[in-house]
Design an enzyme around this catalytic site. Structure first.
Site, PDB file in Angstrom:
ATOM      1  N   THR A 134     -32.323  13.248  17.923  1.00  0.00           N
ATOM      2  CA  THR A 134     -32.035  13.352  19.356  1.00  0.00           C
ATOM      3  C   THR A 134     -31.207  12.126  19.700  1.00  0.00           C
ATOM      4  OG1 THR A 134     -34.032  14.549  19.866  1.00  0.00           O
ATOM      5  CG2 THR A 134     -33.194  13.148  21.617  1.00  0.00           C
ATOM      6  N   ASP A 182     -39.274  17.190  26.145  1.00  0.00           N
ATOM      7  CA  ASP A 182     -39.257  16.129  27.167  1.00  0.00           C
ATOM      8  C   ASP A 182     -37.846  15.734  27.592  1.00  0.00           C
ATOM      9  OD1 ASP A 182     -38.967  15.130  24.481  1.00  0.00           O
ATOM     10  OD2 ASP A 182     -39.066  13.115  25.320  1.00  0.00           O
TER      11      ASP A 182
HETATM   12  N1  ASP Z   1     -38.035  14.744  22.088  1.00  0.00           N
HETATM   13  C1  ASP Z   1     -37.334  15.868  21.553  1.00  0.00           C
HETATM   14  C2  ASP Z   1     -38.094  17.121  21.904  1.00  0.00           C
HETATM   15  O1  ASP Z   1     -39.324  17.129  21.847  1.00  0.00           O
HETATM   16  C3  ASP Z   1     -37.143  15.820  20.064  1.00  0.00           C
HETATM   17  C4  ASP Z   1     -36.745  14.493  19.468  1.00  0.00           C
HETATM   18  O2  ASP Z   1     -36.562  13.520  20.176  1.00  0.00           O
HETATM   19  O3  ASP Z   1     -36.581  14.427  18.234  1.00  0.00           O
HETATM   20  O4  ASP Z   1     -37.481  18.126  22.165  1.00  0.00           O
END
Ligand code: ASP
Length: 329
Positions: free
Chosen positions: A186, A217
């Site tokens: 991300t 999130d």
């Molecule tokens: N936080 C992101 C989600 O849960 C994924 C990530 O940060 O790797 O969609």
């Protein structure tokens, strides 16, 4: 006791002074996770570091010329979305249905204006759609087909096929969905600009094998992204469900704003104590209006970089890293 008080006072003054010396600050992350295989492969890690460095340089060019936070955050995240190393835009991870559903958000600390999209399938750069929601609608979050159609109507770049987001690596995952595999990456960026304003942005493909329709999130203002000039600008990465439950980004900004906790102390507390480190894996980047910043993570690693310019000297400090240690340029 008297000595202790005086040293505390001095320390406070010095850190205040240090912070004021920062003309602008830009932090970037490229995802948190176990990072197995990357730390042991220096040539692979070098690719990520080079990409993070390019992202920092893109932001630096904008901020040093007096550009505002949103401009820098957008440019940095556009670059990372177009770079298939990361789990955002091209190179994003896939759903359990083998499709790509992308989330992004952006927020400005000076007026709490925010925009986000969730589950878009055709917008080449989801962060641009998030910004358009912020600037062109009275809403904060658009989801699914409505968000895709809105982005198209705004003249944003649309891809013909959802498979645009696939890479040879993610296609393998699509084909072998049953095989356990993960993609971390991300992307996020937070900025304190020369004008003294804070901005935060985040973009992701979500969690590997997420149920289609699942929203993490990253596009939730307060969970994965938040900015308040009186608190701080925050972008999170990790297991989104836990970041939503702990309202991590707003939680941190509020600790800084109302409890006057130093940003590093507050960020460490949330990441290492509040989030259950067994399941609530991840990290965040955050900067406050004085240029103090924090980049904690409770996972094996977190791709990250920082850049700041010291007032007067014109000196730009820069570093990128994955594990505990960061390489300073
Ligand atoms: N936080 C992101 C989600 O849960 C994924 C990530 O940060 O790797 O969609």
């Amino acid at each position: 006791m008297k000595h202790l008080l005086i040293s505390c006072l001095l320390l406070f003054q010095v850190s205040g002074l240090l912070a004021q010396e920062r003309e602008y600050v830009l932090l970037v992350h490229g995802g948190a996770g176990a990072m197995k295989g990357i730390e042991d492969a220096p040539e692979k890690a070098a690719q990520y570091y080079a990409a993070l460095d390019s992202a920092l340089c893109i932001g630096d060019a904008i901020l040093s010329a007096g550009g505002e936070g949103p401009q820098a955050v957008m440019a940095v995240i556009n670059y990372l979305e177009n770079n298939s190393l990361f789990n955002a835009g091209k190179g994003a991870t896939c759903t359990s249905a083998g499709t790509f559903e992308l989330d992004a958000s952006i927020m400005e600390g000076k007026d709490l204006s925010a925009g986000a999209v969730a589950g878009v399938k055709t917008v080449k750069n989801p962060i641009n759609a998030a910004y358009a929601v912020k600037t062109k609608t009275p809403h904060v979050l658009l989801a699914g087909e409505g968000a895709d159609r809105f982005a198209k109507a705004q003249g944003l770049e649309i891809v013909d096929d959802n498979m645009y987001f696939a890479t040879p690596k993610t296609m393998k995952w699509v084909e072998e969905l049953k095989k356990e595999s993960k993609k971390n990456g991300t992307v996020g960026c937070v900025v304190l600009d020369k004008q003294g304003n804070l901005t935060a942005g985040t973009s992701t493909g979500g969690m590997f094998k997420k149920q289609w329709g699942r929203v993490g999130d990253s596009p939730i203002i307060g969970a994965g992204t938040y900015a308040d000039n009186e608190g701080c600008a925050v972008s999170c990465t990790g297991h989104g469900e836990y970041f939503i439950r702990h309202v991590v980004a707003y939680n941190l900004s509020t600790r800084v704003k109302l409890l006057h906790q130093p940003i590093e102390e507050a960020a460490d507390y949330i990441i290492h104590k509040e989030l259950n480190t067994d399941v609530g894996n991840g990290g965040l980047i955050a900067v406050d209006k004085d240029g103090n910043f924090a980049m904690p993570f409770n996972s094996g690693g977190m791709f990250r970089g920082y850049l700041y310019k010291t007032k007067g000297s014109g000196k730009v400090e820069k570093a990128v890293g994955l594990g505990e240690k960061m390489t300073v340029f």
